[in-house]
Write a protein that holds these residues in place. Sequence first.
Motif, mmCIF file in Angstrom:
data_model
loop_
_atom_site.group_PDB
_atom_site.id
_atom_site.type_symbol
_atom_site.label_atom_id
_atom_site.label_comp_id
_atom_site.label_asym_id
_atom_site.label_seq_id
_atom_site.Cartn_x
_atom_site.Cartn_y
_atom_site.Cartn_z
ATOM 1 N N ALA A 165 -4.371 1.033 10.589
ATOM 2 C CA ALA A 165 -5.471 1.069 9.871
ATOM 3 C C ALA A 165 -5.559 -0.443 9.324
ATOM 4 O O ALA A 165 -4.991 -1.095 9.148
ATOM 5 C CB ALA A 165 -4.914 1.960 8.894
ATOM 6 N N ARG A 166 -7.014 -0.313 9.112
ATOM 7 C CA ARG A 166 -7.470 -1.932 8.758
ATOM 8 C C ARG A 166 -7.169 -1.823 7.238
ATOM 9 O O ARG A 166 -7.014 -1.084 6.437
ATOM 10 C CB ARG A 166 -9.136 -1.905 8.876
ATOM 11 N N VAL A 192 -9.924 0.473 0.270
ATOM 12 C CA VAL A 192 -10.828 1.305 -0.311
ATOM 13 C C VAL A 192 -10.179 2.718 -0.575
ATOM 14 O O VAL A 192 -10.548 3.399 -1.569
ATOM 15 C CB VAL A 192 -11.674 1.726 0.996
ATOM 16 N N ARG A 193 -9.223 2.960 0.211
ATOM 17 C CA ARG A 193 -8.400 4.188 -0.151
ATOM 18 C C ARG A 193 -7.691 4.179 -1.328
ATOM 19 O O ARG A 193 -7.723 5.194 -2.326
ATOM 20 C CB ARG A 193 -7.192 4.447 1.034
ATOM 21 N N TYR A 199 0.876 -1.208 -0.101
ATOM 22 C CA TYR A 199 0.004 0.075 -0.192
ATOM 23 C C TYR A 199 0.982 1.019 -0.003
ATOM 24 O O TYR A 199 0.588 2.165 -0.931
ATOM 25 C CB TYR A 199 -1.054 0.004 1.176
ATOM 26 N N GLY A 245 -4.143 9.104 3.928
ATOM 27 C CA GLY A 245 -5.202 8.224 4.501
ATOM 28 C C GLY A 245 -5.047 7.329 5.692
ATOM 29 O O GLY A 245 -5.892 6.475 6.028
ATOM 30 N N ALA A 246 -3.717 7.559 6.200
ATOM 31 C CA ALA A 246 -3.436 6.575 7.484
ATOM 32 C C ALA A 246 -3.300 7.635 8.581
ATOM 33 O O ALA A 246 -2.387 8.484 8.677
ATOM 34 C CB ALA A 246 -2.377 5.870 7.234
ATOM 35 N N VAL A 296 -4.878 -5.783 10.403
ATOM 36 C CA VAL A 296 -4.520 -4.330 10.653
ATOM 37 C C VAL A 296 -3.174 -3.854 10.558
ATOM 38 O O VAL A 296 -2.320 -4.872 10.837
ATOM 39 C CB VAL A 296 -4.869 -3.857 12.319
ATOM 40 N N LEU A 340 -8.813 -3.398 5.224
ATOM 41 C CA LEU A 340 -9.959 -2.855 4.182
ATOM 42 C C LEU A 340 -9.900 -1.465 3.791
ATOM 43 O O LEU A 340 -10.405 -0.924 2.906
ATOM 44 C CB LEU A 340 -11.193 -3.251 4.932
ATOM 45 N N THR A 341 -9.710 -0.586 4.836
ATOM 46 C CA THR A 341 -9.500 0.824 4.678
ATOM 47 C C THR A 341 -8.453 1.178 3.747
ATOM 48 O O THR A 341 -8.601 2.146 2.758
ATOM 49 C CB THR A 341 -9.136 1.537 5.982
ATOM 50 N N LEU A 342 -7.043 0.405 3.625
ATOM 51 C CA LEU A 342 -6.125 0.655 2.691
ATOM 52 C C LEU A 342 -6.507 0.451 1.315
ATOM 53 O O LEU A 342 -6.292 1.158 0.547
ATOM 54 C CB LEU A 342 -5.254 -0.026 3.203
ATOM 55 N N GLU A 380 -10.373 4.520 -3.930
ATOM 56 C CA GLU A 380 -10.943 6.182 -3.847
ATOM 57 C C GLU A 380 -9.889 7.260 -4.714
ATOM 58 O O GLU A 380 -10.403 7.966 -5.291
ATOM 59 C CB GLU A 380 -11.022 6.535 -2.695
#
Length: 252
Positions: free
Chosen positions: A204-205, A211-212, A153, A197-198, A186, A207-209, A215
């Motif tokens: 940070a999950r 999605v980021r 990421y 985004g962190a 995580v 999943l969040t990474l 996005e």
Amino acid sequence: VDGTEKLVLPVLPQLLNEYFRIMGEVGSDDVVQALEIIISKFGDDVVPYAIQIVQKLSEAFATYSKADEDDDEASMAAAQCIETVCAVLQCASTRPDVYAEIEPHIVPVVATIFSGDGDYIEYLENGIDVLTYLTFYGEGISPRLWALFPALYCSFDKWAYDYIGNMVAPIDNYIGRDVAGFLGGVAPPESIAGCSGAPPGEPARFLTLVVRMAERVLVPSRDADGETHNASEKDAVKGTKLVLSVLHHCHG
């Protein structure tokens, strides 16, 4: 030449050792390329030596990649080492048990490629290819492989945005082969320090990474002058595939 295989096969271990010796003395991509040809030619017969081959190639990569920036031959040899690792992984693709023993030798190499500020960007495509093999053909997504996820990421976020197309395959493998690991995963704060985004100092999950990443590709951005920038159609398709992977595998 017809019949060559019958002559080479009985001395294959000795031949491989001779190539390893030459690689230790000469940083030439021609030598490593010749080794790749042998690996591709003998396929299943190479698998018993796969772990040793990957270990030697990993050591050679570490040596070649640290050569002077102007040493183009060493740089090409380093890239060829990773390509040859992919050839080994292809030969051993039906042996997840072998993959498990290969991992400790090659994962640190991939971690090095993903690290820093793009110092190893010339090897990035090869590194992603290796990760794709490991996450697809291995016994599963090991903790060692999950530890690479934040680094993947961060490389995208900081200096490898243009490689989003290459990253889709291993990310889809991560999600599809270990949904629970992905949803529960995580990234420690130190592993994503300085990434957008962190939240600073917070985990940070995974999943969040993801999605980021999607996005950043799909949502138009504005520069300092207020101008709007849209991703290329090709990149937008790749970003959509990340979202589809999450929706496809993570039911509910």
